[in-house]
Structure formats: structure tokens, C-alpha cells
Design an enzyme around this catalytic site. Structure first.
Site: not given
Ligand code: E4P
Length: 217
Positions: A85
Site C-alpha cells: 500500500k
Molecule cells: C483502506 O484500505 C483503509 O484501510 C480504510 O478503509 C480507511 O478507513 P477509515 O477512513 O475508516 O480510516
């Protein structure tokens, strides 16, 4: 639509895996920090990778492309299904291209606009993660950004798959499926809500009561 689970919590992942609907998982530094004290970062990721039958996103924290690639290569040693990521920033775009040359799959995270999504697709990202919940939070419709990305990826036959991310409730999953997103990454509490319906609960209760009457006759 593929279902990823958006957590680093092993119990939640195990429980969701029993449903047989998991295609992958996404973690991030915040989700990992919630598991502090339950093992090393790499042990937790290794365990997630052994449970989940598909890509598991692990995020780099370096802010320069070379550092991201260095960290990413280390993360890839943890398990075969780790993907990297990378944030949608200038250095992230560079790193995505570098990972691509190495044959390493990437997930371009923290995506909030169509323009960011176009750039990471051109760089060769395997996945892009528009954060619909966080876009909703600032008063814009997050799912609109997903619709735009889908239209443009279609126009130019980009291979990058869209992961609807930052999912807060069942309505996000419903809309992601209706518009045909490739993947939705869903927190455990939302996965649980997808199956619940009050009429199903009432129906089951009534059937059991009536079945009881049949048995007593
Ligand atoms: C995606 O890969 C992220 O880990 C996640 O969806 C972030 O979500 P949040 O905005 O609830 O922290």
C-alpha cells in the site's frame, strides 16, 4: 464484487473467514496500532496472510520512493500474498512504477480524487483505494468519486482495480455493488450488518414457534 476485510484484528478476520466470503484484506498503520501488544507487526501480517485467501495490503510509511520500495520489498518477504500500500503522493506515484518493474503488486491508498486515480493507474497500480467515508465526512459524495474513476478507467481500459475504501456502513457496500466496483474493503462490524434483517429474525422466530406446535400435536 470482491470482499476484502478492513482490519488487522486476527479474531475478526478468523470469524469473517468462516463465512467463506473473504477475497482479501487491507491493513494500515492505524489498524495495526490497534493490535499493539498482540505480537510483532510482521507476525500479525503473517497470520493474516495465512487466513485470508487473497491479497493482503501492508502499508509503507517512508515518504520517498526509494524508501517505499525498500520497505515494500521487506514486507513482501513476510508472505506471498502481501501487496504494498502506497499513498497517492508524488513519491508514491514514482514508487508504484518501480514496484511494477519488480513485479510487485500495489494498492494506491488515500485516494480522494479522480486525478489521483488517473495518475496511479498510469503508473501501473494494481489497485486504487478511494476513501468514500472520509470524502463523505467533508461534505462531498464519496461514491461519486468512485463512479468517476470507474467511467475514466473504462474509457481508457486501465487495468487498475477499484477498492471502495473507508466504508462506514452497509449503504456504502450496497452502492459499491450497484455501480459495479471491483472490490469493497469492509470493517468487520459492517460485514455483520450486511446479513442482519429484522424481518428475517422475526420470520425465523415464527417458523420455530410454529414448528414447535407441529411437534406437540
Ligand atoms: C483502506 O484500505 C483503509 O484501510 C480504510 O478503509 C480507511 O478507513 P477509515 O477512513 O475508516 O480510516
Amino acid at each position: 464484487m470482491k470482499f476484502f476485510i478492513d482490519t488487522a484484528n486476527i479474531e475478526e478476520i478468523r470469524e469473517a473467514a468462516t463465512l467463506g466470503i473473504l477475497d482479501g484484506a487491507t491493513t494500515n498503520p492505524t489498524l495495526m496500532s490497534r493490535e499493539k501488544g498482540k505480537g510483532s507487526f510482521s507476525d500479525i501480517l503473517k497470520e493474516i496472510c495465512s487466513i485470508v485467501p487473497g491479497p493482503v495490503s501492508a502499508e509503507v510509511v517512508a515518504l520517498d520512493a526509494e524508501g517505499m520500495v525498500r520497505e515494500g520489498k521487506e514486507l513482501c518477504k513476510i508472505a506471498d500474498n502481501i501487496i504494498i500500500k502506497v499513498p497517492c503522493i508524488r513519491e508514491g506515484v514514482k514508487a508504484i512504477g518501480m514496484f511494477k518493474k519488480e513485479g510487485i503488486d500495489t494498492n494506491a491508498t488515500l485516494c480522494f480524487s479522480l486525478n489521483q486515480a488517473i495518475l496511479v493507474a498510469k503508473a501501473g497500480a494494481t489497485f486504487v483505494s478511494p476513501f468514500v467515508g472520509r470524502i463523505d465526512d467533508v461534505g462531498s459524495p464519496g461514491m461519486e468519486v468512485v463512479r468517476e474513476i470507474m467511467a475514466v478507467y473504462n474509457n481508457y481500459s486501465f487495468a487498475t482495480q477499484i477498492i471502495v475504501s473507508s466504508v462506514r456502513h452497509a449503504q456504502h457496500v450496497y452502492e459499491a455493488a450497484l455501480i459495479g466496483a471491483d472490490v469493497c474493503t469492509i470493517p468487520f462490524n459492517v460485514i455483520e450488518k450486511l446479513i442482519r434483517h429484522p424481518l428475517t429474525d422475526v420470520g425465523v422466530e415464527r417458523f420455530l414457534e410454529d414448528w414447535d406446535k407441529v411437534q406437540k400435536k
